[in-house]
Design a protein around this motif. Structure first.
Motif, short mmCIF file in Angstrom:
data_model
loop_
_atom_site.label_atom_id
_atom_site.label_comp_id
_atom_site.label_asym_id
_atom_site.label_seq_id
_atom_site.Cartn_x
_atom_site.Cartn_y
_atom_site.Cartn_z
N GLU A 178 0.87 -1.18 0.00
CA GLU A 178 0.00 0.00 0.00
C GLU A 178 0.90 1.22 0.00
O GLU A 178 1.62 1.47 0.97
N ALA A 179 0.92 1.97 -1.12
CA ALA A 179 1.87 3.07 -1.26
C ALA A 179 1.46 3.95 -2.44
O ALA A 179 0.42 3.72 -3.07
N THR A 180 2.28 4.96 -2.75
CA THR A 180 2.04 5.80 -3.92
C THR A 180 2.38 5.01 -5.18
O THR A 180 3.12 4.01 -5.12
N PRO A 181 1.86 5.43 -6.35
CA PRO A 181 2.22 4.73 -7.59
C PRO A 181 3.73 4.65 -7.82
O PRO A 181 4.23 3.61 -8.24
N LYS A 182 4.45 5.73 -7.54
CA LYS A 182 5.91 5.70 -7.74
C LYS A 182 6.57 4.63 -6.88
O LYS A 182 7.46 3.90 -7.32
N GLU A 183 6.14 4.55 -5.63
CA GLU A 183 6.73 3.56 -4.72
C GLU A 183 6.36 2.14 -5.15
O GLU A 183 7.20 1.23 -5.08
N ILE A 184 5.13 1.96 -5.61
CA ILE A 184 4.70 0.62 -6.04
C ILE A 184 5.50 0.17 -7.26
O ILE A 184 6.03 -0.95 -7.29
N PHE A 185 5.60 1.03 -8.28
CA PHE A 185 6.24 0.61 -9.52
C PHE A 185 7.76 0.60 -9.43
O PHE A 185 8.43 0.09 -10.33
N SER A 186 8.32 1.13 -8.35
CA SER A 186 9.76 0.98 -8.14
C SER A 186 10.12 -0.46 -7.79
O SER A 186 11.28 -0.86 -7.84
N GLU A 187 9.10 -1.27 -7.45
CA GLU A 187 9.31 -2.69 -7.15
C GLU A 187 8.84 -3.54 -8.33
O GLU A 187 8.09 -4.50 -8.17
N SER A 188 9.30 -3.20 -9.52
CA SER A 188 8.80 -3.83 -10.74
C SER A 188 9.04 -5.34 -10.77
O SER A 188 8.18 -6.11 -11.20
N ALA A 189 10.20 -5.78 -10.32
CA ALA A 189 10.50 -7.22 -10.35
C ALA A 189 9.55 -7.98 -9.43
O ALA A 189 9.05 -9.06 -9.78
N ALA A 190 9.30 -7.43 -8.25
CA ALA A 190 8.40 -8.08 -7.30
C ALA A 190 6.96 -8.10 -7.83
O ALA A 190 6.23 -9.07 -7.63
N LEU A 191 6.54 -7.03 -8.52
CA LEU A 191 5.20 -6.99 -9.10
C LEU A 191 5.03 -8.07 -10.16
O LEU A 191 4.00 -8.74 -10.21
N ARG A 192 6.05 -8.22 -11.00
CA ARG A 192 5.97 -9.26 -12.03
C ARG A 192 5.89 -10.64 -11.40
O ARG A 192 5.22 -11.53 -11.92
N ASP B 46 1.51 -6.48 -14.35
CA ASP B 46 2.29 -5.71 -15.30
C ASP B 46 2.81 -4.44 -14.65
O ASP B 46 2.33 -4.01 -13.59
N VAL B 47 3.76 -3.80 -15.33
CA VAL B 47 4.24 -2.49 -14.92
C VAL B 47 4.19 -1.57 -16.14
O VAL B 47 4.18 -2.05 -17.28
N PRO B 48 4.13 -0.24 -15.94
CA PRO B 48 4.06 0.68 -17.08
C PRO B 48 5.28 0.56 -18.00
O PRO B 48 6.38 0.21 -17.56
N PHE B 49 5.07 0.89 -19.28
CA PHE B 49 6.16 0.83 -20.24
C PHE B 49 7.33 1.71 -19.81
O PHE B 49 8.50 1.35 -19.99
N THR B 50 7.03 2.88 -19.23
CA THR B 50 8.12 3.77 -18.81
C THR B 50 8.94 3.16 -17.67
O THR B 50 10.14 3.41 -17.58
N THR B 51 8.31 2.35 -16.83
CA THR B 51 9.05 1.65 -15.78
C THR B 51 9.99 0.62 -16.39
O THR B 51 11.15 0.49 -15.98
N ILE B 52 9.49 -0.11 -17.39
CA ILE B 52 10.34 -1.10 -18.09
C ILE B 52 11.51 -0.39 -18.76
O ILE B 52 12.66 -0.84 -18.68
N MET B 53 11.23 0.74 -19.42
CA MET B 53 12.28 1.49 -20.11
C MET B 53 13.32 2.00 -19.12
O MET B 53 14.53 1.93 -19.37
N ALA B 54 12.87 2.52 -17.97
CA ALA B 54 13.80 3.02 -16.96
C ALA B 54 14.70 1.90 -16.44
O ALA B 54 15.90 2.08 -16.23
#
Length: 279
Positions: free
Chosen positions: A221-235, A240-248
């Motif tokens: 439970e967090a802000t979108p930025k904090e959530i998507f900073s954990e892209s590997a754990a989300l997968r 899914d994660v946003p395309f810009t997160t994948i690109m970063a």
């Protein structure tokens, strides 16, 4: 300090007495005028949460409060005055032969005076850009237009909370964008709390806060930025994660030090421009 509008207190739910627990000891708060996205893979419990908020279901364990009032069979009709819900398929919500009849339905059930109903029908249809379809037959409308009418029907009863349960999932990308732009402007104008149950990452990144469900429990439970900073754990939990997160992430692998977590193309370009200016 913002006021708590929705409180889940150690809520557990299952659909049958012998069935598996769909929600397990779930607790969270949602505040006045806040936009919260609830995400998770299929079967994670997110849509069950929406139905519990609206009194379509009741928990076997724990307690749910809406504006300080416990949700139960005695209070459910009061709760539904405060909590409006728009579902995935708007055809399931239509009951009237015309758009104005359909928008009027919820108010008729609550005994609104006719002059109030006439005013609110026009006001709510204007809010969603459907005022020219007053006498149209709902089944003749496009998918996006149907969702706009469904939202207007909810707005007409002046709820404090608007829940969109996968409400844009049957629309094309342009239709999704148009509906969410409409909902955002409505939220600001009417001071609503907005809860989106969604798979659409564009909706997630615009929310103020994200609740991630996994196997019936709150995973994060967090802000979108904090959530998507954990892209590997989300997968790893099937999201899914946003395309810009994948690109970063890919840029970081190439030794390009992207410090902040960009949520859209503009933020990623800003990060790259800042890096370039430091060289």
């Amino acid at each position: 300090m913002k006021k708590k509008l929705i409180e889940f207190r150690n809520v557990s739910f299952r659909y049958t007495d012998e069935g598996p627990w769909v929600l397990k000891n779930v607790s969270f708060d949602i505040y006045d005028n806040e936009w919260v996205a609830i995400i998770g893979h299929n079967g994670s419990g997110k849509s069950t949460i929406a139905k519990l908020m609206n009194g379509l279901l009741f928990p076997q364990e724990g307690e749910i409060l809406i504006d300080g009032q416990a949700v139960n069979e005695e209070t459910v009709w009061n709760i539904r005055r405060d909590v409006g819900m728009v579902f995935q398929n708007p055809d399931n919500q239509f009951v009237g032969t015309t758009v104005q009849d359909d928008v009027a339905f919820g108010m008729e059930n609550r005994g609104f005076p006719r002059e109030v109903m006439v005013h609110r029908i026009r006001k709510s249809l204007h809010a969603v850009g459907m005022e020219d379809y007053l006498l149209a037959e709902p089944y003749r409308l496009s998918g996006g237009q149907k969702q706009r009418v469904a939202i207007a029907g909810v707005l007409a009863i002046s709820p404090h909370v608007l829940i969109l349960d996968e409400a844009t999932s049957m629309l094309d990308p342009r239709g999704r964008l148009e509906i969410m732009d409409t909902v955002q402007s409505i939220q600001k104008e009417h001071d609503l709390s907005l809860i989106t149950i969604t798979h659409d990452l564009n909706e997630v990144v615009q929310a103020e806060r994200v609740i991630v469900m996994n196997k019936g429990e709150i995973w994060r439970e967090a802000t979108p930025k904090e959530i998507f900073s954990e892209s590997a754990a989300l997968r790893k939990i099937g999201l899914d994660v946003p395309f810009t997160t994948i690109m970063a992430d890919e840029l970081r692998k190439c030794q390009i030090p992207i410090e902040n977590e960009p949520l859209n193309h503009e933020e990623l370009l800003e990060e790259l421009w800042t890096l370039h200016s430091k060289m």
